[in-house]
Design an enzyme around this catalytic site. Sequence first.
Site, PDB file in Angstrom:
ATOM      1  N   LYS A 150       1.444   3.221  -4.749  1.00  0.00           N
ATOM      2  CA  LYS A 150       2.788   3.418  -5.287  1.00  0.00           C
ATOM      3  C   LYS A 150       3.650   2.234  -5.019  1.00  0.00           C
ATOM      4  O   LYS A 150       4.593   2.061  -5.923  1.00  0.00           O
ATOM      5  CB  LYS A 150       3.488   4.339  -4.181  1.00  0.00           C
ATOM      6  CG  LYS A 150       2.840   5.922  -4.340  1.00  0.00           C
ATOM      7  CD  LYS A 150       3.378   6.897  -3.369  1.00  0.00           C
ATOM      8  CE  LYS A 150       3.025   8.274  -3.410  1.00  0.00           C
ATOM      9  NZ  LYS A 150       3.869   8.942  -2.352  1.00  0.00           N
TER      10      LYS A 150
ATOM     11  N   GLU B 259       4.155   8.182   3.607  1.00  0.00           N
ATOM     12  CA  GLU B 259       4.639   7.039   2.840  1.00  0.00           C
ATOM     13  C   GLU B 259       5.833   7.283   2.114  1.00  0.00           C
ATOM     14  O   GLU B 259       6.610   6.352   1.954  1.00  0.00           O
ATOM     15  CB  GLU B 259       3.557   6.782   1.556  1.00  0.00           C
ATOM     16  CG  GLU B 259       2.290   6.103   2.167  1.00  0.00           C
ATOM     17  CD  GLU B 259       1.463   5.678   0.835  1.00  0.00           C
ATOM     18  OE1 GLU B 259       1.771   4.872   0.171  1.00  0.00           O
ATOM     19  OE2 GLU B 259       0.303   6.068   0.674  1.00  0.00           O
TER      20      GLU B 259
ATOM     21  N   HIS C  30      10.285   5.425   2.076  1.00  0.00           N
ATOM     22  CA  HIS C  30      11.610   5.167   0.844  1.00  0.00           C
ATOM     23  C   HIS C  30      12.817   5.478   1.377  1.00  0.00           C
ATOM     24  O   HIS C  30      13.873   5.375   0.569  1.00  0.00           O
ATOM     25  CB  HIS C  30      11.048   5.840  -0.284  1.00  0.00           C
ATOM     26  CG  HIS C  30       9.768   5.471  -0.875  1.00  0.00           C
ATOM     27  ND1 HIS C  30       9.776   4.289  -1.489  1.00  0.00           N
ATOM     28  CD2 HIS C  30       8.494   5.883  -0.922  1.00  0.00           C
ATOM     29  CE1 HIS C  30       8.644   3.998  -2.118  1.00  0.00           C
ATOM     30  NE2 HIS C  30       7.530   4.882  -1.665  1.00  0.00           N
TER      31      HIS C  30
END
Lengths: 390, 390
Positions: free
Chosen positions: A184, A255, A259
């Site tokens: 990503k 993950e 963010h």
Amino acid sequence: MDDVTFAVLGTGGIGRRTLDVAQHKEGLTAVAACDRNGVAIDRDVLESRRDSSGSSGARSASDGGLDVAELLDATEGNIASGPEEASGSTPATPTDDYASDGGAAAVEGGGVSDGVKQAGEDAGIVASAQGEPTDSPIDDVIAESDGIDAVLIALPNLEHDFIPRVAERFADADYEGVLVDVLKRSRVIGMLDDREETLEKSGITFVCGAGATPGFLTGAAALAAQSFVEVEEVEIWWGVGLKSGYEDNRGTVREDIAHLDGYDIETAREMSETEIEALIDEHDGRLEFHDMEHADDVLLERAGVCDAEDVTVGGVLDVRQDEKPTTTTVSVTGTTFDGERGTNTFQLDDATSMEANVNGPALGYLKAAVRRNEAGDYGVYGAAEIMPGF
Amino acid sequence: MDDVTFAVLGTGGIGRRTLDVAQHKEGLTAVAACDRNGVAIDRDVLESRRDSSGSSGARSASDGGLDVAELLDATEGNIASGPEEASGSTPATPTDDYASDGGAAAVEGGGVSDGVKQAGEDAGIVASAQGEPTDSPIDDVIAESDGIDAVLIALPNLEHDFIPRVAERFADADYEGVLVDVLKRSRVIGMLDDREETLEKSGITFVCGAGATPGFLTGAAALAAQSFVEVEEVEIWWGVGLKSGYEDNRGTVREDIAHLDGYDIETAREMSETEIEALIDEHDGRLEFHDMEHADDVLLERAGVCDAEDVTVGGVLDVRQDEKPTTTTVSVTGTTFDGERGTNTFQLDDATSMEANVNGPALGYLKAAVRRNEAGDYGVYGAAEIMPGF
């Protein structure tokens, strides 16, 4: 194109679903899979492909391949975990991080003697009848790689350079074939680029960012841009409902947490499962993301679609319902050659799961990359570059 | 990829817009164009490319190329027509049919001595300062083709086998490069397939159906299908407002009329301009089409997306307004690997013109095909096969 033989590194959510979806696709035969503690390899098929290499009348790989159903049953809700995890409730490294530096060292470094559990929870692939315990799962797959057309790397990449380093190990073994990842983060692309010469020399076609986003939605943006001579903005907005898939996708959720405002990769990596649960509770199970560092931006710039800074990625993840909290939409705004401004859109039906939207495209990009590889097209490509390349 | 040199056969609406749009794209240099009566060829660029072939430090094609602005000015509203058209108000062959059998014979057969007008209406390319009159425009381009990477065939194809035969002529001249067409009819694909061996031997990568539909929307359907393991239905529905573009696109409108109930290619081809106007009047300028024979069906089947019979194409053409009478939408319905049924959609903004949606993708597919050609990938491909090939 003959049957494509492929391997999957990692049998977390993405790896396992890839094996599953491939059963529905034509011309794909799974021949190897591995996790932290074990490998499953169909050595017969690989042997027969080596024996017949060069002769096109070879025994088809479709005569064999892994018994995917058995493998999936054995690993369902049963992801191999490292020794740290097995020994305590607050692991130093998260559940499925054998991909990350520490985990990989534990798996491949040979320093661990107690890690492999043969059955039950956390056993992973070795609980399958096809599984073999090993201290060096990735190396074991590499050792058999000359019969493997493509390898899907479905390892979490909490250490940015882990996947690039895995690619390098394949190159060191003179692997000639395709590597596909579903990573990503934008910055990983540059790390792969740094290794492009090594990969080319080996004969590797590496496709990065070939999941849903980046991947499917990046491709959709590259396509939707074709009405325009100047693209002003690409907005990727996703919705994921992950109630029933939550257990299988803890690595992905971790993950994603990196963010969120106030978090980064290091903090997310060091959170315990309990801390993650608390964070999720705080948000009533629904996390909203804006301006995510997703590689869509770099991949679209590489493909010549627009500048990276004109790409925004965001979305909503709900781990307490399977319905999507928002409709996944790609909006591409630009100006046509005749001076009109407009926005083309691509929308995924809310009924299509994240898993469906990751794994179909990942296998699609994999097949496309095998054709490129067979044509002698080596190096590092982003998903959007595998598109027509408008 | 180095600069791509390309030629356009035909300077009707599609050909001229292709030259225009290419100016906005990176890495594309127009080096030749032709119509019924003339050619414009930048022999200097082609010469220098031949001199330097093999050396990658060659003078870039971007140093030269046709003066597209001048060429467009000279041909705007000024499409070359054949002697039949010039000599009477009810032509035996329609305005821009030099592509069709009779027209081509008239152009290339050498039997016509009076056809070329040097200036004014109907002069076409020869009215440009770069234009040269010729009896054999396509042959003249073929004669220079070893410096041309790709040729966009923007000729109307009222005779089904005309474009396949043009391809054959390039193969007869041992052309090594890309041919792209924007044809619509399903049955032409088979005719190209019949010639695949000849094209392969020559080193030609032929991409068929690379306009809007088939082309752009076919690619979108192939992409949207990636959520699904089983595609049930692809519905392509287009809207075109063609008021100001009508004059430039009479050939296309005539091809569309052949799709109306009660019409076929032969009847459409034999209609006079007056008859076409009457038909359009009867429908108040708005023609609605259902179940069109568009090659999207064959192209999607070739790409492994679904069966040809599961594809429907229809739309609304309004020649009295520039606003689209309906929103162009691609809907792909299928079932995911996890058993959910859904419909993914791709929508073009109403502000994007048919021209923008044909010519951007056509050039995109052209560039993609040049990469394939350079990799030694020869033969016949549909637009959707140039997609990742999921």
